[in-house]
Design a protein around this motif. Structure first.
Motif, short mmCIF file in Angstrom:
data_model
loop_
_atom_site.label_atom_id
_atom_site.label_comp_id
_atom_site.label_asym_id
_atom_site.label_seq_id
_atom_site.Cartn_x
_atom_site.Cartn_y
_atom_site.Cartn_z
N GLY A 42 -75.58 -19.38 12.24
CA GLY A 42 -74.68 -20.32 11.56
C GLY A 42 -75.11 -21.76 11.72
O GLY A 42 -75.10 -22.53 10.76
N ASP A 43 -75.52 -22.14 12.95
CA ASP A 43 -76.00 -23.51 13.17
C ASP A 43 -77.27 -23.79 12.39
O ASP A 43 -77.47 -24.89 11.87
N THR A 44 -78.12 -22.77 12.30
CA THR A 44 -79.38 -22.93 11.56
C THR A 44 -79.10 -23.17 10.08
O THR A 44 -79.72 -24.03 9.45
N MET A 45 -78.18 -22.41 9.53
CA MET A 45 -77.83 -22.59 8.12
C MET A 45 -77.24 -23.98 7.88
O MET A 45 -77.56 -24.64 6.90
N ALA A 46 -76.34 -24.41 8.79
CA ALA A 46 -75.73 -25.73 8.63
C ALA A 46 -76.78 -26.82 8.70
O ALA A 46 -76.75 -27.78 7.91
N LYS A 47 -77.72 -26.71 9.63
CA LYS A 47 -78.77 -27.70 9.76
C LYS A 47 -79.67 -27.72 8.53
O LYS A 47 -80.10 -28.79 8.06
N SER A 48 -79.95 -26.53 8.01
CA SER A 48 -80.78 -26.43 6.81
C SER A 48 -80.11 -27.11 5.63
O SER A 48 -80.73 -27.85 4.87
N ILE A 49 -78.79 -26.89 5.49
CA ILE A 49 -78.05 -27.51 4.39
C ILE A 49 -78.03 -29.02 4.56
O ILE A 49 -78.19 -29.78 3.59
N ASP A 50 -77.81 -29.48 5.79
CA ASP A 50 -77.82 -30.93 6.04
C ASP A 50 -79.17 -31.53 5.66
O ASP A 50 -79.23 -32.63 5.09
N ARG A 51 -80.25 -30.82 5.97
CA ARG A 51 -81.57 -31.32 5.63
C ARG A 51 -81.77 -31.39 4.12
O ARG A 51 -82.34 -32.34 3.59
N PHE A 52 -81.25 -30.39 3.40
CA PHE A 52 -81.37 -30.40 1.95
C PHE A 52 -80.70 -31.63 1.36
O PHE A 52 -81.26 -32.33 0.52
N PHE A 53 -79.46 -31.89 1.81
CA PHE A 53 -78.74 -33.01 1.23
C PHE A 53 -79.32 -34.35 1.67
O PHE A 53 -79.27 -35.33 0.93
N ALA A 54 -79.85 -34.38 2.88
CA ALA A 54 -80.50 -35.61 3.34
C ALA A 54 -81.71 -35.92 2.46
O ALA A 54 -81.95 -37.08 2.09
N ASN A 55 -82.46 -34.87 2.09
CA ASN A 55 -83.61 -35.07 1.20
C ASN A 55 -83.16 -35.44 -0.21
O ASN A 55 -83.77 -36.26 -0.89
N ALA A 56 -82.08 -34.78 -0.66
CA ALA A 56 -81.64 -34.98 -2.04
C ALA A 56 -81.21 -36.41 -2.31
O ALA A 56 -81.45 -36.96 -3.39
N TYR A 57 -80.57 -37.04 -1.33
CA TYR A 57 -79.99 -38.36 -1.56
C TYR A 57 -80.61 -39.44 -0.67
O TYR A 57 -80.03 -40.51 -0.50
N ALA A 58 -81.79 -39.15 -0.12
CA ALA A 58 -82.41 -40.08 0.82
C ALA A 58 -82.67 -41.45 0.19
O ALA A 58 -82.43 -42.48 0.81
N GLY A 59 -83.16 -41.48 -1.05
CA GLY A 59 -83.48 -42.76 -1.66
C GLY A 59 -82.45 -43.26 -2.64
O GLY A 59 -82.63 -44.30 -3.27
#
Length: 840
Positions: A42-59
C-alpha cells in the motif's frame, strides 16, 4: 524462587520445548510477514502515485480548465473551454509561457491492426513544445512536426510492437493514418500509470481529433521568475471566459491525488483485511499450541509451585515464552514482509493489475503497526493457557493429572447455545431486512460462537467425519476416530484455524458467484439477440458508433443498436449515463418499459429505481449538466424496469453528441433475421469491424460470460491471498498432531508392542489429521455459505452457491489434512517400541 533462577528457567523452558513451539513461531512469522507485505504494498502504491503527480505538474504553475465536474473518477478528461482563453492568459503580467492543451480519445492500433489494450485512459493530445510544461520526454526519435506524425509512450509502443518509422492508425474514433516518429517516457516511467498517450501536433489534433480551432481542453502556464503560483492565479482569474477556472499546479496535483487516494484507500483496506485474516488464523494456531503444551506440563507447573514459585511467576513464565516467540517471529516477519510485498506485486500483475513502482517503500508507520500487532496477537493467544497454568495447585504434582478436561462444561454449552441463537438471528434478520449492519454484527458473533461451541461440536462432528475411516480402514481408522474425539477442546482448537480460512474463502466464493449470477441473469434477461460487438473491459475505450449502422445494413441482420457510456451531473449528483438511439435499443433489449414509450430517437428514459428515488414519473423534468458546462432540462419519456444493461439513465445520442464531439460505442447488440445463419453473420461482422480496431464479435453466451470476467480475476486474487491463511491453519494442525504424538509416546509404543506395523501407525495419524481437517473444512464451508447468503441478501443480490467450487474446497480440505500429517505420522511410525514404552 529468585530472579536469576527464574530467568534461567524461562530460557530453559524455551530451549527445552523449542520443537513444540516451532509451529507457533512459524505461524506468527507468516502472519506478520503477510500483514507487513500488504502495508508495504500500500505504501509503495501511494508513493508511486505521488511520484506520478509530482512529475505531471512539476513545471506547471497554473492551469486554466473547465470548472464543471461530472465524475469522481480519477484521470477523466474535462469539457472544453473557449480558445480565446489562450491569448487572454498570455497577455497577463507574470506569465512566461502559456500553451494550449487539446486532448481527447485516441486509440492506437498495434502491428496486428487491433487496439493496443490498456487498463487506463487512451488519450490523444497535442505535443507541448515547452519542456518544462511537458511531463513527457522524447527518449527515441523526435517530436511530431506535421499533422500526420505522432509520438507514443514507451509502454504503448512495447505492447503494440511498434517502432520508429512504422505506419499505423489512431482511432479518434475515425481512422487517422499516422507515422510514428518518437517514443516518450513519463519522467522515469514508461507511461503515466496504465495510460496510453498519443501526441500529435496542435494542428494535427485540430484536424483529426477535435475538429475546429475555437476550443481547447486547458491552458497550461509557467510563471515568470519571482511570481508565485497564487499571485499568478489571482491575476489570471479576471480575464477568464465564462465557465473556466484557474487552479495552481499544487492545488491541481492535490485534487487528483485525493481522488486517487479514495480508490487506493479501499484497496489498502482490503489488503489489510487479508492480513488480518492471516493473523486471526495464526492466533488460533498459537492458542492451541500453548493450550496443549501447558496441559502437558501440568505436573511440571505443580512441582514449580511446590518449590516456591508463585502463581504470578508461573503466569510470567508462560507469558515470557509467548513474548519471546512473538518477538523472534515478528522481527523475522518484518523482514519477510518485504519479500511478501514483492510477491504480492507479481501476483496482482499476473491478474492484470500491474503496479507501477520503482521499488518497495518501507515506512515507519508500517513498522509501528506490524511489530506491536505481532507481539500482541501472540501474547493474547497465550494468555488463556497461561492463566490456566497459574491456577495449577501444588498437590497436582503428587497425582496423575489429565492433560485436558475430557469434555466441555455445562456452562459452555448453555452460553454457546445462547450466543449461537443470537448470531443466527442477527444474520437472518440482517439478510431479510437488507441491513448490512445487522448482518455484519451477526457475522462477528459467529466467530465468538465458533470458539465457545467448538469443543461442544467437536466430538459428534469427529465421530461423523471419522465414521468412513473406522469402517474402511479397520483398527487404524477406529483409533484415529477415537483419538480425534478423545480431546474435543484440542480438536476444536486445531480445526478452528482451518475453519476461519475456509470460511472466508467460501464466503468470497459465494459472494462473487452471487454477483456473477446477478450480472449474467440481468444481461441474459435483457438481451435475447444472437451476436454482440464488444469493445472489451476498459470502460474508457470504445469504437465508432457507425458500426451499428453498418451492421444493421448486413443482409443477415434484422436490428442492431449501439450503446455508449458517459458521465453527466443530474441535479447536484454526478451520474453515469448510457448513450443510444432509444427506439433502436428497445428493439434489441427487453427493457420492460413500465410507463411511457421508447418509440422515438429523442426519448430520455430513466430506470424504475431512479424514478422511485427522485419521485419522478413520465413528464417530469430532469436538469442535466454536461462536462462542457452547458445545461439542459430533459423530460422523462419512458421509465423501464430492467436496468442491468441500460443503467439508470438512457440519453438520446443526438443530445449527447451535441456536447461531446467524440462519441464512442462500447457494445452493439444484434438481432438476426429469422432463418439467418449465425456463423455467416459472425464472419461478415468480423470483416466489417476490422477497420475499427477489431472489437470482439461474440455470441450471446460468450458476451454474457464476459460480463463477469472481472469476478474471476477477483476470485483468483482472493484465493491466492487467502492461501497463506490456509497454510498457517495446516501448520496448526501439524503442530497439534506433533504435540499429540509426543504426549502419546508411551501409547504408541504399546501399540507397536502388540503388533501394530509402522504403516498402521502412520495411517492412524494421517486419518486423525484428515478427520480434524474435514471438521474444520465442513464447518468453514457451512459458515461461509451462511454468511455469504446473508451478505448477498443484505445487498439485494440473488444467492448462488457454486457446487463445483464448494466441492473443490472440500476436497482441498481433505488433502490438506493428509499434507499436515506427513511429518507427525512419519515421526510416530519411527518410534522404537521399547523406548516408547519406557517414556514417562
Amino acid at each position: 524462587m529468585t530472579g536469576p533462577a527464574f530467568t534461567g528457567l524461562i530460557v530453559k523452558e524455551l530451549w527445552g520445548h523449542r520443537r513444540r513451539l516451532a509451529g507457533s513461531l512459524v505461524a506468527v512469522f507468516l502472519g506478520v510477514a503477510f500483514l507487513t507485505g500488504t502495508l508495504v504494498l500500500g505504501d509503495t502504491m501511494a508513493k508511486s502515485i505521488d511520484r506520478f503527480f509530482a512529475n505531471a505538474y512539476a513545471g506547471t504553475d497554473v492551469t486554466v480548465r473547465n470548472a464543471t465536474t461530472v465524475t469522481d473518477m480519477p484521470g477523466q478528461l474535462r469539457g472544453e473551454i473557449d480558445g480565446s482563453a489562450v491569448d487572454r492568459v498570455r497577455a497577463v503580467a507574470g506569465v512566461a509561457v502559456a500553451e494550449p492543451v487539446v486532448q481527447g480519445s485516441g486509440q492506437v492500433l498495434g502491428v496486428d491492426g487491433k487496439i493496443i489494450e490498456s487498463d487506463g485512459p487512451r488519450i490523444a493530445g497535442n505535443w507541448i513544445t515547452d519542456p518544462e510544461l511537458n511531463a513527457y520526454q522524447i527518449v527515441e526519435g523526435r517530436a511530431p512536426r506535421t499533422p500526420d506524425e505522432v509520438v507514443i509512450n514507451r509502454a504503448t509502443a512495447d505492447r503494440g510492437k511498434l517502432k520508429i518509422g512504422d505506419r499505423t492508425v489512431v482511432l479518434t474514433p475515425q481512422r487517422v493514418p499516422v507515422t510514428l516518429v518518437g517514443i516518450t517516457k513519463f519522467g522515469e516511467d514508461d507511461g503515466f500509470g496504465d495510460t496510453s498517450f498519443t501526441a500529435f501536433t496542435l494542428e494535427g489534433m485540430r484536424k483529426h481529433v477535435i475538429p475546429g480551432d475555437d476550443k481547447v481542453t486547458a491552458v497550461t502556464i509557467r510563471a515568470a521568475s519571482g511570481v508565485s503560483q497564487e499571485t499568478l492565479t489571482e491575476r489570471i482569474r479576471p480575464v477568464l471566459p465564462p465557465g473556466a477556472e484557474a487552479v495552481t499546479g499544487e492545488e491541481l496535483a492535490a485534487q487528483d491525488r485525493e481522488r486517487v487516494d479514495q480508490f487506493l484507500g479501499i484497496f489498502r483496506t482490503a489488503l489489510a483485511a487479508f492480513g488480518g485474516v492471516a493473523l486471526l488464523v495464526a492466533a488460533f494456531s498459537i492458542h492451541n499450541t500453548f493450550a496443549i503444551t501447558v496441559a502437558q506440563r501440568t505436573r511440571e507447573s505443580a512441582l514449580l509451585r511446590v518449590v516456591g514459585a508463585s502463581r504470578r511467576q508461573i503466569l510470567t513464565l508462560v507469558s515470557a515464552e509467548a513474548v519471546a516467540i512473538g518477538a523472534i517471529a515478528t522481527v523475522a516477519g518484518l523482514a519477510g514482509g518485504i519479500g511478501c510485498a514483492a510477491l504480492l506485486k507479481l501476483l496482482f500483475a499476473s491478474f492484470g493489475m500491474g503496479l507501477v513502482a520503482q521499488g518497495l517503500v518501507i515506512s515507519l508507520g508500517t513498522l509501528l503497526i506490524a511489530a506491536p500487532v505481532g507481539l500482541v496477537v501472540t501474547l493474547l493467544s497465550a494468555l488463556g493457557p497461561a492463566l490456566r497454568a497459574a491456577k495449577v495447585p501444588p498437590l497436582a504434582a503428587l497425582r496423575e493429572v489429565a492433560a485436558e478436561r475430557p469434555g466441555p462444561s455445562d456452562s459452555r454449552i448453555v452460553i454457546g447455545s445462547v450466543l449461537a441463537a443470537v448470531a443466527v438471528g442477527g444474520i437472518v434478520w440482517g439478510a431479510l431486512t437488507e441491513s448490512m449492519t445487522m448482518a455484519g454484527a451477526g457475522a462477528v458473533m459467529c466467530l465468538i460462537v465458533m470458539v465457545v461451541l467448538g469443543p461442544v461440536v467437536a466430538r459428534p462432528a469427529a465421530m461423523i467425519a471419522g465414521a468412513p475411516a473406522a469402517r474402511w480402514r479397520g483398527v487404524p481408522g477406529v483409533l484415529a476416530r477415537d483419538n480425534a474425539t478423545r480431546s474435543p477442546r484440542r480438536t476444536a482448537g486445531a480445526a478452528t484455524a482451518l475453519m476461519v480460512g475456509v470460511g472466508v474463502v467460501t464466503l468470497m466464493t459465494v459472494f462473487a458467484g452471487s454477483l456473477r449470477a446477478s450480472v449474467e441473469d440481468g444481461v441474459a434477461g435483457s438481451f435475447h439477440g444472437a451476436l454482440v460487438v464488444n469493445a472489451g473491459s476498459n470502460e474508457r475505450g470504445g469504437y465508432n458508433p457507425r458500426v451499428a449502422d453498418e451492421v444493421a445494413r448486413l443482409p443477415q441482420v434484422e436490428n442492431a443498436a449501439g450503446l455508449g457510456q458517459g458521465a453527466v451531473r443530474v441535479g447536484s449528483d454526478n451520474a453515469d449515463v448510457r448513450i443510444a438511439d432509444p427506439a433502436r435499443l428497445g428493439k434489441v433489449l427487453a427493457l420492460d418499459v413500465a410507463a411511457g414509450s421508447l418509440a422515438t430517437a429523442d426519448t430520455f428514459a430513466v430506470s424504475q429505481d431512479a424514478a422511485d428515488d427522485h419521485r419522478w414519473r413520465v413528464g417530469s423534468p430532469v436538469p442535466v449538466t454536461f462536462a462542457d458546462g452547458s445545461k439542459q432540462t430533459f423530460t422523462i419519456g419512458a421509465i423501464y424496469r430492467n436496468d442491468d444493461v441500460a443503467g439508470d439513465y438512457l440519453m438520446p445520442r443526438t443530445a449527447w453528441s451535441a456536447h461531446n464531439r467524440q462519441a464512442l460505442d462500447r457494445v452493439t447488440f444484434i438481432e438476426l433475421k429469422p432463418g439467418a445463419s449465425a456463423a455467416d453473420a459472425h464472419k461478415a461482422i468480423e470483416a466489417l469491424v476490422k477497420p475499427y480496431g477489431t472489437p470482439e464479435v461474440q455470441d450471446r453466451d460468450a458476451y454474457i460470460a464476459s460480463q463477469s470476467e472481472e469476478m474471476n480475476a477477483f476470485l483468483g486474487i482472493v484465493y491466492a491471498m487467502l492461501a497463506l491463511a490456509i497454510i498457517i491453519a495446516l501448520l496448526g494442525i501439524a503442530n497439534t498432531l506433533a504435540l499429540s504424538v509426543h504426549e502419546r509416546t508411551r501409547e504408541l509404543g504399546l501399540l507397536r508392542a502388540v503388533g501394530a506395523t509402522r504403516g498402521q501407525v502412520r495411517s492412524m495419524v494421517r486419518w486423525e489429521s484428515v478427520i480434524v481437517a474435514l471438521f474444520g473444512t465442513a464447518g468453514g464451508i457451512g459458515l461461509g455459505i451462511l454468511l455469504g447468503w446473508a451478505l448477498t441478501r443484505a445487498l439485494g443480490n440473488p444467492f448462488a452457491a457454486e457446487t463445483l467450487a464448494l466441492s473443490i474446497i472440500a476436497l482441498v480440505g481433505a488433502l490438506a489434512g493428509i499434507l499436515a500429517a506427513i511429518r507427525p505420522a512419519r515421526r510416530a511410525s519411527r518410534l522404537a517400541a521399547l523406548t516408547a514404552i519406557a517414556a514417562p
